[in-house]
Design a protein around this motif. Sequence first.
Motif, PDB file in Angstrom:
ATOM      1  N   THR A 271     -11.171   4.717  -1.289  1.00 27.35           N
ATOM      2  CA  THR A 271     -10.664   5.941  -1.022  1.00 27.35           C
ATOM      3  C   THR A 271     -10.257   7.123  -2.026  1.00 27.35           C
ATOM      4  OG1 THR A 271     -10.602   5.656   0.864  1.00 27.35           O
ATOM      5  CG2 THR A 271      -9.790   7.628  -0.306  1.00 27.35           C
TER       6      THR A 271
ATOM      7  N   THR B 225      -7.477   1.834   0.975  1.00 29.35           N
ATOM      8  CA  THR B 225      -7.287   2.636   0.087  1.00 29.35           C
ATOM      9  C   THR B 225      -7.104   2.611  -1.199  1.00 29.35           C
ATOM     10  OG1 THR B 225      -5.378   1.824   1.554  1.00 29.35           O
ATOM     11  CG2 THR B 225      -4.794   2.938  -0.603  1.00 29.35           C
TER      12      THR B 225
ATOM     13  N   ILE C  12       0.562   5.155  -1.897  1.00 29.89           N
ATOM     14  CA  ILE C  12       0.697   6.307  -1.145  1.00 29.89           C
ATOM     15  C   ILE C  12       1.762   7.047  -1.692  1.00 29.89           C
ATOM     16  CG2 ILE C  12       0.603   6.917   0.796  1.00 29.89           C
ATOM     17  CD1 ILE C  12      -0.670   4.870   2.327  1.00 29.89           C
TER      18      ILE C  12
ATOM     19  N   PRO D 258       0.556  -1.650  -0.008  1.00 30.92           N
ATOM     20  CA  PRO D 258       0.442   0.224  -0.096  1.00 30.92           C
ATOM     21  C   PRO D 258       0.971   1.017   0.276  1.00 30.92           C
ATOM     22  CG  PRO D 258      -1.206  -1.110   1.565  1.00 30.92           C
ATOM     23  CD  PRO D 258       0.839  -1.106   1.057  1.00 30.92           C
TER      24      PRO D 258
ATOM     25  N   TYR E  14      -5.467   4.338   4.738  1.00 30.10           N
ATOM     26  CA  TYR E  14      -4.746   3.040   4.785  1.00 30.10           C
ATOM     27  C   TYR E  14      -5.167   2.941   6.642  1.00 30.10           C
ATOM     28  CZ  TYR E  14      -0.464   0.515   5.899  1.00 30.10           C
ATOM     29  OH  TYR E  14       0.193  -0.277   6.383  1.00 30.10           O
TER      30      TYR E  14
ATOM     31  N   ALA F 293      -5.186   8.997   1.435  1.00 31.64           N
ATOM     32  CA  ALA F 293      -4.720   7.922   1.360  1.00 31.64           C
ATOM     33  C   ALA F 293      -4.295   7.137   2.609  1.00 31.64           C
ATOM     34  CB  ALA F 293      -4.160   8.000  -0.021  1.00 31.64           C
TER      35      ALA F 293
END
Length: 542
Positions: A502, A499, A444, A440, A470, A466
């Motif tokens: 969004t 994540t 991000i 992730p 998360y 983000a």
Amino acid sequence: MRRICVILLAFTSIGLLPAAVFGGDIVHADNHAPRQPGCSNNFVLVKVQTWINNSEDNEFVGVGARFGTPMESKAKHANRTKVSIMDPPDCCSPPKEAVAGDVLLVHRGNCKFTTKAKIAEAAGASAILIINNRKELYKMVCDQNETDLNIGIPAVILPSDAGESLKRSLQSGVRVAVQLYSPDRPLVDTAEVFLWLMAIGTILCGSYWSAWSSREASIEYEKLLKDAPGNFHEIDNAGSTSNIVDINTTSAVLFIVIASCFIVLLYKFMSSWFVGILVVLFCIGGVEGLQTCLVALFSRWFKRAGQSFIDVPILGTVSYLTLAVSPFCIIFAVIWAVHRHVSFAWVGQDILGIALIITVLQIVHVPNLKVGTVLLSCAFAYDIFWVFVSKALFHESVMIVVARGDKSGEDGIPMLLKIPRMFDPWGGYSIIGFGDILLPGLVIAFALRCDWAARRKLRDGYFLWAMLAYGAGLLLTYVALNLMDGHGQPALLYIVPFTLVTLLALGKKRGELPDLWSKGEPRRSCPHAQDCSVALVSPTKS
């Protein structure tokens, strides 16, 4: 070349232990056995403290049954009681000798758990300890058609190794006594709070370093354009030598395939020597990561040493600052590897792991949201498959077996961050796999680079939302872990939807999704030359 090695080591580490947060080893066996009168206890872990000839000895952990009397929660309220081996061993018929007041040690099998408990209670036993036929803890339940379930003694099942240890002690002729109790766990595990903060902080550091490096590269590139406005081709070729590595959809899918092969290999050949190889790989990656982070930090104060280079055999051209920092990093990793079994070794493991993750977040770039979506979607499916679906093929969760380090003689494998549960009476560690942070984190970090390139304010960009998504996904993972009786949970099951949804929803609402999806970071025109055909944010090629 060295940075490519760091990337390969990091992603190999993730392949060996991808994103998952694990709980206990309790096997679920109550899917078709709902609660009913006399069989409605909560499943609880039970401490089985032993005494050999009145001297305190080993402490084992069992799990209480759905039936029987509830366990005491405090040791001072629990009685110390003599243990006897049941004859017959399966406790499917009345004992041949008097066992009044004793705790009976019996074997699993040949009749129902409730039958064993009823026979033991009728013989006057004060409790029953059942030895499982496997190392896992088992949830003892009742059959749906059972009606007479008024069992008045506690029943606890022990893993096979713990039960056999007790049995050997009894067969040797010594006097064995046990104390059974189940201390309450704290409502909020402070270790999980710190682990959550650690994951958030790691992504923050890696994302800002990645965005800052891209901006510095962009500024330097524009200076080159200003100084030599007509040599666009040569400048673009010079920029392409950057150490930044862009991944694409093919490499994202290929990574998941390779990771699957690694985890099956580790599952099949788990042993002490295999874990030794993993420790060496982890140390190499950790040394490179720690060295890169320290050099970047110290170069602010020691610019001359950071900008002076020397040719070193095999390693090539390296800075004097790198040569000064490297011995410390190597010694640090070696000390951790040698003393990794001591109680505070988790500190060194976390330092090496965080440094490796931050370095990879700075080196590896997701060029657009399409690649990020493919990467996280594949990881999402991969995580669920190896935690849950693999049980149907291998009769156990492959991911959890690998994380525990079964058959290796080690307390898990090193490719994870962990913190001890210092305020939990059960002890142990809260852990998180590298993949929960790194995968992730790549998306991000991409969001922050986009925000900086477009000069968006924090609230108007994508990075803040983000990060919040998360954090919420990881928090939900720990909530689910506690609600599921400690059963292992794949963290990406919760993190990926939070994540990705969004970012996709924000992009759709703002009308910027097509650009985020295919173009990625916004492009800026060259301000220093007329008819400039080169437009960029960073000097890397997609």
